[in-house]
Motif scaffolding. Structure first.
Motif, PDB file in Angstrom:
ATOM      1  N   GLY A 148       0.821  -1.206   0.000  1.00  0.00           N
ATOM      2  CA  GLY A 148       0.000   0.000   0.000  1.00  0.00           C
ATOM      3  C   GLY A 148       0.852   1.252   0.000  1.00  0.00           C
ATOM      4  N   ALA A 149       1.897   1.237   0.806  1.00  0.00           N
ATOM      5  CA  ALA A 149       2.797   2.390   0.869  1.00  0.00           C
ATOM      6  C   ALA A 149       3.547   2.572  -0.455  1.00  0.00           C
ATOM      7  CB  ALA A 149       3.791   2.199   2.013  1.00  0.00           C
ATOM      8  N   GLU A 150       3.901   1.448  -1.086  1.00  0.00           N
ATOM      9  CA  GLU A 150       4.651   1.511  -2.337  1.00  0.00           C
ATOM     10  C   GLU A 150       3.788   2.016  -3.496  1.00  0.00           C
ATOM     11  OE1 GLU A 150       6.505  -1.728  -5.490  1.00  0.00           O
ATOM     12  OE2 GLU A 150       6.532  -2.203  -3.339  1.00  0.00           O
ATOM     13  N   MET A 151       2.537   1.509  -3.608  1.00  0.00           N
ATOM     14  CA  MET A 151       1.664   1.896  -4.714  1.00  0.00           C
ATOM     15  C   MET A 151       0.991   3.232  -4.488  1.00  0.00           C
ATOM     16  SD  MET A 151      -0.285  -1.572  -5.990  1.00  0.00           S
ATOM     17  CE  MET A 151      -0.732  -2.184  -4.376  1.00  0.00           C
ATOM     18  N   GLY A 152       0.775   3.567  -3.222  1.00  0.00           N
ATOM     19  CA  GLY A 152       0.033   4.770  -2.883  1.00  0.00           C
ATOM     20  C   GLY A 152      -1.446   4.472  -2.745  1.00  0.00           C
ATOM     21  N   TYR A 153      -2.062   5.064  -1.746  1.00  0.00           N
ATOM     22  CA  TYR A 153      -3.484   4.819  -1.495  1.00  0.00           C
ATOM     23  C   TYR A 153      -4.348   5.728  -2.370  1.00  0.00           C
ATOM     24  CZ  TYR A 153      -2.113   1.955   2.477  1.00  0.00           C
ATOM     25  OH  TYR A 153      -1.572   0.964   3.255  1.00  0.00           O
ATOM     26  N   PRO A 154      -5.600   5.284  -2.635  1.00  0.00           N
ATOM     27  CA  PRO A 154      -6.278   4.079  -2.151  1.00  0.00           C
ATOM     28  C   PRO A 154      -5.867   2.832  -2.921  1.00  0.00           C
ATOM     29  CG  PRO A 154      -7.746   5.315  -3.572  1.00  0.00           C
ATOM     30  CD  PRO A 154      -6.505   6.144  -3.430  1.00  0.00           C
ATOM     31  N   VAL A 155      -6.051   1.668  -2.248  1.00  0.00           N
ATOM     32  CA  VAL A 155      -5.827   0.376  -2.893  1.00  0.00           C
ATOM     33  C   VAL A 155      -7.054  -0.490  -2.647  1.00  0.00           C
ATOM     34  CG1 VAL A 155      -3.320   0.476  -2.637  1.00  0.00           C
ATOM     35  CG2 VAL A 155      -4.708  -0.634  -0.854  1.00  0.00           C
ATOM     36  N   ILE A 156      -7.186  -1.566  -3.430  1.00  0.00           N
ATOM     37  CA  ILE A 156      -8.297  -2.486  -3.240  1.00  0.00           C
ATOM     38  C   ILE A 156      -7.743  -3.883  -3.015  1.00  0.00           C
ATOM     39  CG2 ILE A 156      -8.620  -2.836  -5.736  1.00  0.00           C
ATOM     40  CD1 ILE A 156     -11.662  -3.103  -5.084  1.00  0.00           C
ATOM     41  N   ILE A 157      -8.281  -4.557  -2.000  1.00  0.00           N
ATOM     42  CA  ILE A 157      -7.878  -5.925  -1.683  1.00  0.00           C
ATOM     43  C   ILE A 157      -8.956  -6.849  -2.231  1.00  0.00           C
ATOM     44  CG2 ILE A 157      -7.338  -7.581   0.145  1.00  0.00           C
ATOM     45  CD1 ILE A 157      -7.154  -3.910   0.937  1.00  0.00           C
ATOM     46  N   LYS A 158      -8.543  -7.856  -3.012  1.00  0.00           N
ATOM     47  CA  LYS A 158      -9.494  -8.746  -3.672  1.00  0.00           C
ATOM     48  C   LYS A 158      -9.184 -10.211  -3.390  1.00  0.00           C
ATOM     49  CE  LYS A 158     -10.231  -5.778  -7.756  1.00  0.00           C
ATOM     50  NZ  LYS A 158     -10.196  -5.768  -9.239  1.00  0.00           N
ATOM     51  N   ALA A 159     -10.232 -10.982  -3.142  1.00  0.00           N
ATOM     52  CA  ALA A 159     -10.069 -12.434  -3.026  1.00  0.00           C
ATOM     53  C   ALA A 159      -9.712 -12.997  -4.393  1.00  0.00           C
ATOM     54  CB  ALA A 159     -11.366 -13.069  -2.518  1.00  0.00           C
ATOM     55  N   THR A 160      -8.713 -13.858  -4.470  1.00  0.00           N
ATOM     56  CA  THR A 160      -8.277 -14.378  -5.765  1.00  0.00           C
ATOM     57  C   THR A 160      -9.363 -15.219  -6.441  1.00  0.00           C
ATOM     58  OG1 THR A 160      -7.295 -16.375  -4.811  1.00  0.00           O
ATOM     59  CG2 THR A 160      -5.877 -14.446  -5.028  1.00  0.00           C
ATOM     60  N   ALA A 161     -10.228 -15.824  -5.645  1.00  0.00           N
ATOM     61  CA  ALA A 161     -11.308 -16.647  -6.212  1.00  0.00           C
ATOM     62  C   ALA A 161     -12.636 -15.905  -6.196  1.00  0.00           C
ATOM     63  CB  ALA A 161     -11.440 -17.952  -5.421  1.00  0.00           C
ATOM     64  N   GLY A 162     -12.578 -14.584  -5.989  1.00  0.00           N
ATOM     65  CA  GLY A 162     -13.798 -13.800  -5.801  1.00  0.00           C
ATOM     66  C   GLY A 162     -14.609 -13.597  -7.053  1.00  0.00           C
ATOM     67  N   GLY A 163     -15.766 -12.975  -6.863  1.00  0.00           N
ATOM     68  CA  GLY A 163     -16.679 -12.667  -7.950  1.00  0.00           C
ATOM     69  C   GLY A 163     -17.959 -12.097  -7.395  1.00  0.00           C
ATOM     70  N   GLY A 164     -18.709 -11.390  -8.242  1.00  0.00           N
ATOM     71  CA  GLY A 164     -19.988 -10.839  -7.814  1.00  0.00           C
ATOM     72  C   GLY A 164     -19.873  -9.801  -6.715  1.00  0.00           C
ATOM     73  N   GLY A 165     -18.698  -9.157  -6.600  1.00  0.00           N
ATOM     74  CA  GLY A 165     -18.525  -8.114  -5.596  1.00  0.00           C
ATOM     75  C   GLY A 165     -18.126  -8.630  -4.231  1.00  0.00           C
ATOM     76  N   LYS A 166     -18.050  -9.945  -4.050  1.00  0.00           N
ATOM     77  CA  LYS A 166     -17.678 -10.514  -2.746  1.00  0.00           C
ATOM     78  C   LYS A 166     -16.163 -10.626  -2.648  1.00  0.00           C
ATOM     79  CE  LYS A 166     -21.932 -13.227  -2.203  1.00  0.00           C
ATOM     80  NZ  LYS A 166     -22.588 -12.828  -3.450  1.00  0.00           N
ATOM     81  N   GLY A 167     -15.649 -10.385  -1.445  1.00  0.00           N
ATOM     82  CA  GLY A 167     -14.214 -10.474  -1.225  1.00  0.00           C
ATOM     83  C   GLY A 167     -13.435  -9.309  -1.788  1.00  0.00           C
ATOM     84  N   MET A 168     -14.082  -8.128  -1.888  1.00  0.00           N
ATOM     85  CA  MET A 168     -13.426  -6.932  -2.407  1.00  0.00           C
ATOM     86  C   MET A 168     -13.586  -5.799  -1.397  1.00  0.00           C
ATOM     87  SD  MET A 168     -14.853  -7.184  -6.330  1.00  0.00           S
ATOM     88  CE  MET A 168     -14.188  -5.597  -6.806  1.00  0.00           C
ATOM     89  N   LYS A 169     -12.468  -5.256  -0.910  1.00  0.00           N
ATOM     90  CA  LYS A 169     -12.518  -4.190   0.077  1.00  0.00           C
ATOM     91  C   LYS A 169     -11.498  -3.106  -0.257  1.00  0.00           C
ATOM     92  CE  LYS A 169     -15.756  -6.145   2.311  1.00  0.00           C
ATOM     93  NZ  LYS A 169     -17.112  -5.544   2.328  1.00  0.00           N
TER      94      LYS A 169
END
Length: 450
Positions: A148-169
């Motif tokens: 996060g510090a390297e890329m700069g905020y904001p960032v999004i964390i995603k489940a690798t097996a996610g879909g339909g909006g679940k596991g995304m923050k």
């Protein structure tokens, strides 16, 4: 060509496949749960087989029951529609092991694109532009904070097996990272049985643009332009249009060729959609759906093609019926998803339809499995119909949508139709000036709910 295919789905998409097959002279088999015994797809198919009780896990997701239905009826191929087993690589392999044909991509392509990290790595190698992010899965909070510090905020964390909006923050700042990281992992574990996550740069005002691709599995592939699906609620699309109001012909040709070339390189077969975030003239790959999309009718409208018919053709070993130079955009098309939901909370609203009237007229298509007296079961997705309009240009399509919504009657349950009446009064929607956050902000302001 096949003599008989089984449709491993329900609702409007099952009807969509039945209609295409019937025009091709192919027999159809519908599968259904006990809750769907009176469903329209069961009535419309040539044959039907009950595959289990109402629970999806015991019926529409029961691989042994689906295979048994093929054996009982003599169906040679399975069309999965979308959802359910459509992107289950294990199912595809089992179908093939039983000497049947899966009308869709190979198990390997589904497997590669189903894992978002592998998909991103694959697309990078194929020359498809990607969102800056972690090279792979992120195992610890400390690693997440460093990224996060390297890329700069904001960032999004995603489940690798996610879909339909679940596991995304989203983590807006470093202070948000712990909550977002832990929540995304927990949602990935509970919804997909996999708590691995990855991190990407979060674009602040992007549009959601997806490119429809189609391959014959023999090294030939085409693109059928883009769809703009930016009007979303909780990562769920509600309003889709083609072509995108913010995409130029030059941009369309450029990103379309990149996508078509990538699919040709991997010998992709059937329909697929490559999804991007688009901001400031740049496209960033986010995922690929290895199936037919809910919103495929808008692409069909502007290109005059039947994507389901084409899926069946190439699955049977035939060549595509068109080449890239044959595909020319004609006019503009819009689709709105009609859900049985009660506003403002969008809570599911199953129940009995006391009156149903589909709109008609030039350039109007209603894909739905509703009929007078039908009881919407409470066990499945709340999507009950898709209203698609086509006009010579975007203003005509919008006017046609307004007229068609006024003709549509669905009595007995609450629906999301009032939402679309309200949106068509908004200047930003009428001008096409919106991004993926626009609808949620509008809902907060106008309905007190996002």
């Amino acid at each position: 060509m096949f003599n008989k295919i089984l449709i491993a789905n329900r609702g409007e998409i099952a009807l969509r496949v039945i209609r295409a097959a019937r025009e091709m002279g192919i027999g159809t088999v519908a599968v259904h749960s006990t809750a769907d015994s009176d469903a329209m797809h069961v009535r419309m198919a040539d044959e039907s087989v009950c595959v289990g009780p109402p629970s999806s896990m015991q019926s529409y997701l029961s691989i042994p029951a689906i295979i048994a239905a093929c054996e009982i009826t003599g169906a040679e191929a399975i069309h999965p529609g979308y959802g359910f087993l459509s992107e289950n690589a294990n199912f595809v392999q089992i179908v093939q092991d039983h000497g049947l044909t899966f009308i869709g991509p190979t198990a390997e392509h589904i497997r590669v694109m189903g894992d978002k990290i592998t998909a991103k790595d694959t697309m990078k190698k194929l020359g498809v532009p990607c969102v800056p992010g972690s090279a792979g899965g992120v195992a610890t909070l400390e690693e997440a904070k460093a990224l996060g510090a390297e890329m700069g905020y904001p960032v999004i964390i995603k489940a690798t097996a996610g879909g339909g909006g679940k596991g995304m923050k989203v983590a807006e700042t470093a202070n948000d990272m712990e909550r977002a990281f832990q929540t995304a992992r927990a949602e990935g574990k509970s919804n997909f049985g996999n708590d691995e996550v990855y991190i990407e740069k979060y674009l602040t005002t992007p549009r959601h643009i997806e490119i429809q691709v189609f391959g014959d599995g023999k090294g030939r592939a085409v693109h059928l332009g883009e769809r703009d699906c930016s009007l979303q609620r909780r990562h769920q699309k509600v309003f889709e249009e083609a072509p995108g109001p913010a995409i130029s012909a030059e941009e369309r040709a450029r990103i379309g060729k990149v996508c078509a070339d990538a699919m040709a390189d991997i010998n992709y077969i059937g329909a697929g959609t490559i999804e991007f975030l688009y901001e400031k003239g740049e496209f960033y790959f986010i995922e690929m759906n290895t199936r037919l999309q809910v919103e495929h009718p808008v692409t069909e409208a502007i290109f005059g093609v039947d994507l389901v018919r084409e899926q069946i053709r190439v699955a049977s070993g035939m060549d595509m019926s068109f080449q890239q130079e044959d595909l020319q955009i004609n006019g503009h098309s819009i689709e709105v998803r009609i859900n049985a939901e009660k506003l403002p909370n969008f809570s599911p609203c199953p129940g009995r339809i006391t009156q149903y009237h589909a709109p008609g007229g030039l350039g109007v298509r209603m894909d739905s499995a509703l009929y007078d007296g039908y009881s919407i079961p409470p066990y499945y997705d709340s999507l009950i119909g898709k209203l698609i309009v086509h006009g010579r240009d975007r203003p005509e399509a919008l006017a046609r949508l307004h007229r068609a919504l006024g003709e549509l009657i669905v009595d007995g349950v609450d629906t999301t139709v009032p939402l679309f009446h309200a949106l068509l009064a908004e200047p930003d929607v009428l001008s096409g000036d919106y991004n993926i956050h626009w609808l949620e902000h509008w809902l907060e302001t106008n309905l007190g709910n996002a």
